[in-house]
Design a protein around this motif. Sequence first.
Motif, mmCIF file in Angstrom:
data_model
loop_
_atom_site.group_PDB
_atom_site.id
_atom_site.type_symbol
_atom_site.label_atom_id
_atom_site.label_comp_id
_atom_site.label_asym_id
_atom_site.label_seq_id
_atom_site.Cartn_x
_atom_site.Cartn_y
_atom_site.Cartn_z
ATOM 1 N N LYS A 132 2.809 -5.620 0.497
ATOM 2 C CA LYS A 132 2.530 -5.517 1.934
ATOM 3 C C LYS A 132 1.389 -6.406 2.355
ATOM 4 O O LYS A 132 1.348 -6.877 3.472
ATOM 5 N N TYR A 133 0.444 -6.597 1.462
ATOM 6 C CA TYR A 133 -0.815 -7.224 1.830
ATOM 7 C C TYR A 133 -1.015 -8.576 1.159
ATOM 8 O O TYR A 133 -0.438 -8.854 0.120
ATOM 9 N N ASN A 145 -5.200 -10.403 4.855
ATOM 10 C CA ASN A 145 -4.851 -9.360 5.819
ATOM 11 C C ASN A 145 -5.002 -7.942 5.277
ATOM 12 O O ASN A 145 -4.607 -6.992 5.952
ATOM 13 N N ARG A 161 -4.980 -4.886 8.119
ATOM 14 C CA ARG A 161 -3.675 -4.223 8.097
ATOM 15 C C ARG A 161 -3.772 -2.810 7.535
ATOM 16 O O ARG A 161 -3.122 -1.896 8.029
ATOM 17 N N ASN A 162 -4.599 -2.642 6.508
ATOM 18 C CA ASN A 162 -4.763 -1.316 5.921
ATOM 19 C C ASN A 162 -5.408 -0.357 6.915
ATOM 20 O O ASN A 162 -4.982 0.792 7.049
ATOM 21 N N PHE A 197 -5.291 -0.609 10.164
ATOM 22 C CA PHE A 197 -4.279 -0.369 11.195
ATOM 23 C C PHE A 197 -3.302 0.719 10.758
ATOM 24 O O PHE A 197 -2.981 1.633 11.522
ATOM 25 N N GLU A 198 -2.837 0.647 9.517
ATOM 26 C CA GLU A 198 -1.904 1.649 9.004
ATOM 27 C C GLU A 198 -2.571 3.013 8.846
ATOM 28 O O GLU A 198 -1.949 4.043 9.106
ATOM 29 N N GLN A 199 -3.833 3.025 8.420
ATOM 30 C CA GLN A 199 -4.502 4.307 8.224
ATOM 31 C C GLN A 199 -4.773 5.018 9.543
ATOM 32 O O GLN A 199 -4.740 6.246 9.600
ATOM 33 N N HIS A 218 -2.906 5.123 11.992
ATOM 34 C CA HIS A 218 -1.673 5.696 12.533
ATOM 35 C C HIS A 218 -1.500 7.142 12.083
ATOM 36 O O HIS A 218 -0.591 7.828 12.531
ATOM 37 N N ARG A 219 -2.364 7.602 11.197
ATOM 38 C CA ARG A 219 -2.345 9.002 10.769
ATOM 39 C C ARG A 219 -3.216 9.815 11.729
ATOM 40 O O ARG A 219 -4.336 9.443 12.057
ATOM 41 N N ASP A 278 -4.120 2.100 -2.033
ATOM 42 C CA ASP A 278 -3.131 1.153 -1.515
ATOM 43 C C ASP A 278 -3.292 -0.220 -2.155
ATOM 44 O O ASP A 278 -2.307 -0.899 -2.463
ATOM 45 N N ASP A 295 -0.465 -2.053 -4.397
ATOM 46 C CA ASP A 295 0.020 -3.362 -3.991
ATOM 47 C C ASP A 295 -0.195 -4.394 -5.095
ATOM 48 O O ASP A 295 0.642 -5.268 -5.307
#
Length: 115
Positions: A33-34, A38, A42-43, A45-47, A49-50, A91, A95
Motif C-alpha cells: 500500500k505504501y 507516502n 497515507r497511514n 489518513f487511513e487511521q 477513518h476509524r 502497518d 507492508d
Amino acid sequence: GKHRIVIPCLGHFKEEYEKVSKLYMNNRIRTTKYTLLNFIPRNLFEQFHRIANLYFLFLVVLNWVPLVEAFQKEITMLPLIVVLTIIAVKDGLEDYSKYKMDKQINNLLTKVYSR
C-alpha cells in the motif's frame, strides 16, 4: 492472423529487449500500500477513518480550549499518539513483509519455451 513476438532478455537479444520493453508496462506484482514517501500521510489518513481515533482527536482538540480543559494538554495527546504509533508500526511491518514477498515472487526464474 495475428502474430505475437516474444523477445527474450538474454544474450544478444538484450539490447532489442530493452528498446521494446520501454513501450509496454511490466508484469511485476505489487501488493504493498505504501512507499517511503507516502507512508506517514497515507497511514494517518487511513487511521483517522476509524471512529475511535477521531474521538480521541476530538478530545485532544477540545482540551486545547481553555474553558473546557480537563487535563494537561500533553496528557490528553498521549493515548492518541501511542495508538497511532503502534498501528503505524504494525502497518509498516506488514507492508514491508508484503514488499519482501513481492520481490521474491518477481525475481523467480521462469521457463520460456523456445524452439
